[in-house]
Enzyme design. Structure first.
Site, PDB file in Angstrom:
ATOM      1  N   ILE A  96      -3.424   4.264   2.360  1.00 56.71           N
ATOM      2  CA  ILE A  96      -4.767   3.786   2.002  1.00 56.71           C
ATOM      3  C   ILE A  96      -4.732   2.543   1.118  1.00 56.71           C
ATOM      4  O   ILE A  96      -5.314   1.504   1.435  1.00 56.71           O
ATOM      5  CB  ILE A  96      -5.524   4.927   1.272  1.00 56.71           C
ATOM      6  CG1 ILE A  96      -5.775   6.059   2.270  1.00 56.71           C
ATOM      7  CG2 ILE A  96      -6.830   4.423   0.657  1.00 56.71           C
ATOM      8  CD1 ILE A  96      -6.259   7.331   1.639  1.00 56.71           C
ATOM      9  N   ASP A  97      -4.047   2.661  -0.029  1.00 55.00           N
ATOM     10  CA  ASP A  97      -4.126   1.617  -1.059  1.00 55.00           C
ATOM     11  C   ASP A  97      -3.828   0.197  -0.562  1.00 55.00           C
ATOM     12  O   ASP A  97      -4.527  -0.741  -0.949  1.00 55.00           O
ATOM     13  CB  ASP A  97      -3.168   1.926  -2.222  1.00 55.00           C
ATOM     14  CG  ASP A  97      -3.463   3.282  -2.837  1.00 55.00           C
ATOM     15  OD1 ASP A  97      -4.535   3.830  -2.564  1.00 55.00           O
ATOM     16  OD2 ASP A  97      -2.597   3.789  -3.577  1.00 55.00           O
ATOM     17  N   HIS A 143      -2.688  10.384  -0.556  1.00 54.56           N
ATOM     18  CA  HIS A 143      -3.870   9.594  -0.910  1.00 54.56           C
ATOM     19  C   HIS A 143      -3.496   8.176  -1.317  1.00 54.56           C
ATOM     20  O   HIS A 143      -4.345   7.402  -1.746  1.00 54.56           O
ATOM     21  CB  HIS A 143      -4.637  10.297  -2.052  1.00 54.56           C
ATOM     22  CG  HIS A 143      -5.931   9.624  -2.403  1.00 54.56           C
ATOM     23  ND1 HIS A 143      -6.648   8.866  -1.515  1.00 54.56           N
ATOM     24  CD2 HIS A 143      -6.637   9.569  -3.549  1.00 54.56           C
ATOM     25  CE1 HIS A 143      -7.745   8.390  -2.103  1.00 54.56           C
ATOM     26  NE2 HIS A 143      -7.743   8.795  -3.338  1.00 54.56           N
ATOM     27  N   CYS A 144      -2.208   7.795  -1.208  1.00 55.54           N
ATOM     28  CA  CYS A 144      -1.833   6.469  -1.707  1.00 55.54           C
ATOM     29  C   CYS A 144      -1.380   5.505  -0.606  1.00 55.54           C
ATOM     30  O   CYS A 144      -2.089   4.572  -0.258  1.00 55.54           O
ATOM     31  CB  CYS A 144      -0.747   6.615  -2.768  1.00 55.54           C
ATOM     32  SG  CYS A 144      -1.328   7.485  -4.235  1.00 55.54           S
ATOM     33  N   LEU A 145      -0.177   5.747  -0.048  1.00 56.08           N
ATOM     34  CA  LEU A 145       0.437   4.717   0.797  1.00 56.08           C
ATOM     35  C   LEU A 145      -0.337   4.384   2.075  1.00 56.08           C
ATOM     36  O   LEU A 145      -0.383   3.213   2.463  1.00 56.08           O
ATOM     37  CB  LEU A 145       1.886   5.103   1.133  1.00 56.08           C
ATOM     38  CG  LEU A 145       2.833   5.197  -0.062  1.00 56.08           C
ATOM     39  CD1 LEU A 145       4.279   5.249   0.405  1.00 56.08           C
ATOM     40  CD2 LEU A 145       2.658   4.035  -1.031  1.00 56.08           C
TER      41      LEU A 145
END
Ligand SMILES: NC(=O)c1ccc[n+]([C@@H]2O[C@H](COP(=O)([O-])OP(=O)(O)OC[C@H]3O[C@@H](n4cnc5c(N)ncnc54)[C@H](O)[C@@H]3O)[C@@H](O)[C@H]2O)c1
Length: 429
Positions: free
Chosen positions: A263-264, A259-261
């Protein structure tokens, strides 16, 4: 009065809840998912890296668990840890933050601190969260209630960097908000790092993730070149890593997940482009290289099959690791699932083995995979596959068994480093 309410009990919120409870705070955990609340009440865990014993030992009868936002009224601090995904056109989807904040506003009481932990672009807390809280509550931020942003840095499944060992960046709307937030987080972390503005804290989190994304893209590109040159990128990285300064090792793989790399970075890309007319080139390039890695692995795989006179149409393939990284069950944005889907599109019959994902959960991108089961690894059946692809390198997979019994292995994680030459033809890709 309960000390802390956490809203959103996922990969970020649940460990936070346990940490505050273990630190002696009275806690309230709120999630819209009734199944999560029921499981916690029964002392069960729904995250593979959090054992049920941690739930049982932390969440005693003093912890309040609820689907109802009204439960925040008891808390002096309210922490928001809800998802921040991207829309289909790669722009920030703040709907979870907006709806959560709207519900908080209905019950917000004078003197409460609201702290946002969800990863988001600089300006979200000030321009999105505060206006919703003020409008819905009739209270004034900085006067009646207090606001902070404190990005979460937890690394699920990494026992060496438990949440309570990681310094915590904290920013407040004003001096009083900052002080309240510093006091709050000092209860669970060894080091609180105050910064001067909410936007600084918001951008610091994005910089950390962009740094990883860009460096992984760099090493992925180096891997593709090394493959072409007949060099072993893993040996190259190991050699470069002996430099005692100025080099940090990042490792190639089949693409980014979680859910991080993936997307963010695009939260910062979006705000730069739309509000400041500034197009960041590194974010876009890294996103492009990383998202193309599954295609690269597929190409290597097809070349390897063709070189051995094997057809992909109808081929039996065993994929190891559908989680996006080792030793957790998170399949969000998983490159393993993407590979599975691409392989099936061209006629392969794919089974998977993942000790952390015995049954595939529903995913946004691959609803058709829901309910598929992980197959067991057995000496007799491994040899029946035309090819084994290692997409995630869980530490509890028997790589020796694979090495001895598979005919051909495409290893995207260097998981077979200790098992070469025992039978399988191993291609590091
Ligand atoms: N997963 C990580 O490793 C990680 C690390 C650092 C930061 N983050 C950031 O933290 C945030 C949360 O990520 P996550 O991985 O914990 O997500 P998650 O999907 O695991 O958990 C979010 C939870 O929020 C709940 N929720 C959604 N809307 C709600 C509402 N209105 N009221 C109450 N509960 C609600 C969901 O049911 C879910 O349980 C994201 O911004 C993410 O980028 C994640």
């Amino acid at each position: 009065m309960s000390d802390v309410a956490i809203i959103g009990l996922g990969y970020v919120g649940l460990p936070l809840l346990l940490a505050f409870r273990d630190a002696g705070c009275e806690v309230t955990g709120i999630d819209i998912d009734p199944e999560k609340i029921e499981k916690l009440k029964r002392g069960e865990s729904y995250l593979s890296h959090i054992p049920p014993e941690s739930i049982e030992s932390s969440l005693d009868d003093k912890a309040t668990l609820s689907n109802d936002m009204a439960a925040i009224q008891k808390a002096s601090a309210v922490i928001i840890a809800v998802p921040t995904p991207l829309t289909d056109d790669m722009t920030p989807d703040l709907s979870y933050i907006e709806s959560t904040t709207g519900q908080i506003a209905r019950y917000l009481a004078a003197g409460q601190l609201v702290s946002l932990e969800s990863t988001t672009y600089p300006g979200t807390t000030r321009d999105v969260v505060i206006p919703i809280l003020e409008k819905g509550s009739g209270l004034k931020a900085g006067e009646d209630f207090f606001v902070a942003f404190s990005p979460e840095r937890v690394d699920p499944g990494d026992p060496d960097h438990d949440l309570t060992m990681i310094p915590k960046i904290v920013a407040g709307l004003d001096e009083e908000s900052l002080q309240l937030a510093v006091d709050l987080y000092s209860r669970i972390t060894p080091e609180v790092v105050p910064v001067s503005t909410l936007e600084t804290a918001e951008m610091a989190k994005l910089l950390e993730n962009i740094y990883r994304s860009v460096n992984i893209a760099l090493v992925n590109e180096m891997k593709m070149l090394a493959d072409t040159m007949g060099l072993d990128i893993w040996e190259v990285i190991a050699a470069a890593s002996t430099k005692p300064f100025g080099f940090q090792a990042f490792y190639p793989g089949p693409g980014l997940g979680g859910h991080c790399l993936p997307i963010d970075p695009f939260y910062l890309y979006w705000i730069g482009k739309t509000r400041y007319d500034f197009k960041t080139q590194f974010i876009e390039l890294a996103g492009k290289i990383n998202s193309e890695m599954p295609q690269y692995v597929l190409k290597r795989l097809l070349d390897a099959m063709e070189g051995r006179g094997k057809e992909i149409d109808g081929a039996k393939i065993l994929l190891i690791g559908v989680a996006y990284k080792p030793d957790i069950s998170d399949t969000r944005e998983s490159p393993g699932l993407r590979l599975m889907s691409m392989l099936e599109e061209i006629g392969a019959r794919v089974s998977y083995h993942d000790p952390f994902v015995p049954v595939l959960p529903p995913t946004r991108d691959y609803p058709g995979f829901t309910g598929r089961n992980s197959v067991d690894l057995e000496a007799g059946t491994i040899g029946e596959y035309d090819l084994v692809v290692i997409a995630a390198n869980h530490s509890n997979v028997d790589y020796g068994l694979l090495g001895r019994n598979a005919s051909l292995i495409i290893d995207t994680r260097n998981a077979m480093r200790d098992f070469g030459g025992e039978g399988a033809d191993i291609i590091r890709s």
